[in-house]
Design an enzyme around this catalytic site. Structure first.
Site, PDB file in Angstrom:
ATOM      1  CE  LYS A 170      -4.357  48.937  19.778  1.00  0.00           C
ATOM      2  NZ  LYS A 170      -3.330  49.135  18.697  1.00  0.00           N
ATOM      3  N   GLY A 203      -4.861  52.590  16.216  1.00  0.00           N
ATOM      4  CA  GLY A 203      -3.966  53.396  17.019  1.00  0.00           C
ATOM      5  C   GLY A 203      -4.413  53.482  18.457  1.00  0.00           C
ATOM      6  N   GLY A 223       3.195  45.477  26.009  1.00  0.00           N
ATOM      7  CA  GLY A 223       3.771  46.683  25.423  1.00  0.00           C
ATOM      8  C   GLY A 223       4.694  47.370  26.407  1.00  0.00           C
ATOM      9  CB  SER A 224       6.171  50.743  26.364  1.00  0.00           C
ATOM     10  OG  SER A 224       5.036  51.598  26.431  1.00  0.00           O
ATOM     11  CD  GLU A 245       5.584  40.606  28.743  1.00  0.00           C
ATOM     12  OE1 GLU A 245       6.506  41.271  29.281  1.00  0.00           O
ATOM     13  OE2 GLU A 245       5.557  40.314  27.548  1.00  0.00           O
ATOM     14  CG  LEU A 246       3.780  46.352  31.585  1.00  0.00           C
ATOM     15  CD1 LEU A 246       3.582  47.334  32.717  1.00  0.00           C
ATOM     16  CD2 LEU A 246       2.858  46.681  30.408  1.00  0.00           C
ATOM     17  CB  CYS A 279       9.609  42.375  26.798  1.00  0.00           C
ATOM     18  SG  CYS A 279       9.065  40.644  26.806  1.00  0.00           S
ATOM     19  CD  GLU A 373      12.105  47.807  27.461  1.00  0.00           C
ATOM     20  OE1 GLU A 373      11.851  46.621  27.199  1.00  0.00           O
ATOM     21  OE2 GLU A 373      11.223  48.657  27.735  1.00  0.00           O
ATOM     22  CG  PHE A 375      12.332  47.482  22.640  1.00  0.00           C
ATOM     23  CD1 PHE A 375      12.127  46.611  23.687  1.00  0.00           C
ATOM     24  CD2 PHE A 375      11.542  47.351  21.511  1.00  0.00           C
ATOM     25  CE1 PHE A 375      11.143  45.625  23.616  1.00  0.00           C
ATOM     26  CE2 PHE A 375      10.562  46.363  21.429  1.00  0.00           C
ATOM     27  CZ  PHE A 375      10.360  45.507  22.493  1.00  0.00           C
TER      28      PHE A 375
END
Length: 478
Positions: A170, A203, A223-224, A245-246, A279, A373, A375
């Site tokens: 996804k 989504g 992702g976050s 993995e954030l 990241c 963070e 970004f």
């Protein structure tokens, strides 16, 4: 026919609504994809499970051949895929080329996994053969983000397939083509049997369905941190593994003996590469007080010299951020940081989605862009006076992804790194690095450790099974 022919680039059976593929630099609609629903995820997981058992029985060299061919195809179709990465994700061409290179390398390294030793023979107290064997998990669910869409999808998809699994991917709908449908097209041309890779742009509802589906025992999520916590909690309720993995707020420590002529380029790259939407981005510059003022002046001058614009039509250093929501977050953090006392040494302005590389001097614990963070292309700079203070400041963050240390004495840098909890360390380099052969991952709020790359892929996408074999049936005193 191009690899991503509009007539064939997306599954037509998905039940969700249409989503416009948008070029952030211009707002132009590049195409339309269909979004997946929870029901689509259920059907994909069922089809993937049905196809996986036969794929797991395919000889290892056949699976390896598909992965090698996929790697070759990323090079063969580089011009087409580069254009999608530039236009859909806002990458400059150099960053797009890096993603294509890493994608190919991920496939080649995954091909080698297919023939890796699958276990070991164990000693046993009984007269029997006792051994362990790694077996596929079955169906791996992969949820990938927008920022490095090709790399952050392929690094899970390729090893999972090579090890005999099926995959439901996804991608973020904002980068559905370069982060998802391009992989489907490459693997189809590489000869991957039908049913083994399902790409479902969607989504949060589609992601939640993937995490909850009982046919998907492993989730690979990038992702976050906030979203990762939700994924981890849901996976825990369903007793399945989640490789997370954030986010990060990585520090670059510049010691007093650093060569500033060399370090400014490194520091700018760490904070401004791909508009800071990485990241591992250098989110905190910790600089020794003896060189602090010169460092700020030079970094601000470098930021002011960088060109920002449309990477598809101009030669620029930075492209657009991904969308208005991300822009608002970046600018809000910069404004609140300036209001809290940080000095705006460069940047802090934007035109449409093009945000100028920004330097915030005199950052401290009251500076939101330093503690959170961002970004985005923002470099908060803070002075320190002792190595002990630098170590304490670097370790204060709840994140623990990457760390850079710049010094003329590498041994001193390694000694300092030992005092700071982090998943990745680079001596005399900035914080943004990635190689297919290296384990990758962070600790604490940055994730659940190294779950990607090298040997970590074996643990991520296989189960360890214990087997014993006797010549005669065992007897017991019953």
């Amino acid at each position: 026919m191009p690899l991503l022919d509009p007539r064939t680039w997306q599954p037509r059976t998905l039940a969700g609504g249409e989503y416009g593929v948008t070029e952030p630099a211009t707002g132009e609609t590049l195409g339309t994809v269909t979004l997946a629903t929870a029901e689509d995820v259920e059907k994909a997981a069922e089809a993937a499970l049905a196809a996986q058992s036969e794929w797991a029985r395919v000889p290892h060299f056949v699976r390896a051949g598909v992965l090698r061919k996929a790697g070759d195809l990323f090079a063969a179709h580089a011009d087409e895929l580069r254009a999608w990465l530039v236009r859909e994700s806002g990458s400059i061409p150099g960053k797009a080329d890096f993603e294509l290179h890493v994608a190919a390398q991920e496939c080649y390294e995954a091909a080698a996994l297919a023939s890796r030793s699958a276990g070991q023979v164990l000693p046993s107290e009984a007269p029997r053969l006792s051994y362990t064997r790694r077996v596929p998990v079955g169906v791996a669910g992969v949820i990938s983000p927008f920022n490095a869409p090709l790399i952050l999808s392929i690094r899970s998809v390729a090893p999972a397939l090579a090890l005999g699994n099926a995959v439901v991917l996804k991608p973020d709908p904002r980068t559905a083509v370069c982060g998802g449908l391009s992989l489907a097209a490459v693997f189809a041309e590489a000869g991957l049997p039908e049913g083994l890779l399902h790409v479902l742009p969607g989504g949060p509802d589609a992601g939640q369905a993937l995490v909850a589906d009982p046919r998907v025992p492993v989730i690979s999520f990038t992702g976050s941190t906030a979203a990762g916590r939700a994924v981890g909690e849901a996976a825990g309720r369903h007793l399945k593994r989640a490789h997370l993995e954030l986010g990060g707020n990585s520090a670059l420590i510049v010691l007093e003996d650093a060569d500033l002529d060399a370090v400014i380029s490194t520091a700018a790259w760490g904070s401004f590469f791909h508009q800071g939407q990485i990241c591992m981005t250098t989110g905190r510059h910790l600089v020794h007080a003896s060189v602090y003022d010169e460092y700020v002046e030079r970094l601000a001058a470098k930021a002011d010299s960088l060109a920002v614009g449309d990477p598809h039509r101009e030669q620029v250093h930075l492209g657009p951020v991904i969308d208005e929501g991300q822009l608002a977050k970046i600018h809000g953090l910069v404004e609140s940081s300036a209001a809290s006392g940080a000095k705006l040494a460069a940047g802090g302005t934007h035109e449409k989605l093009f945000y100028r590389p920004t330097v915030l001097a005199d950052a401290d614990d009251r500076t939101p862009a330093y503690t959170e963070e961002v970004f985005g292309p923002v470099a908060p700079v803070r002075p320190f006076r002792t190595v002990e203070e630098a170590a304490a400041l670097a370790a204060e963050s709840p994140y623990g992804l990457s760390l850079g240390i710049v010094t003329r004495d590498p041994t001193r840098g390694l000694d300092l790194a030992e005092r700071i909890p982090t998943g990745i360390v680079h001596i005399n380099d900035q914080t943004v690095n990635d190689e297919a052969v290296a384990p990758f991952g962070g600790i604490a709020a940055s994730g659940t450790g190294a779950r990607f790359g090298g040997e970590a892929n074996l643990e991520a996408f296989t189960e360890l099974r214990w087997t014993t074999v006797r010549g005669d049936v065992a007897t017991y005193p019953f």
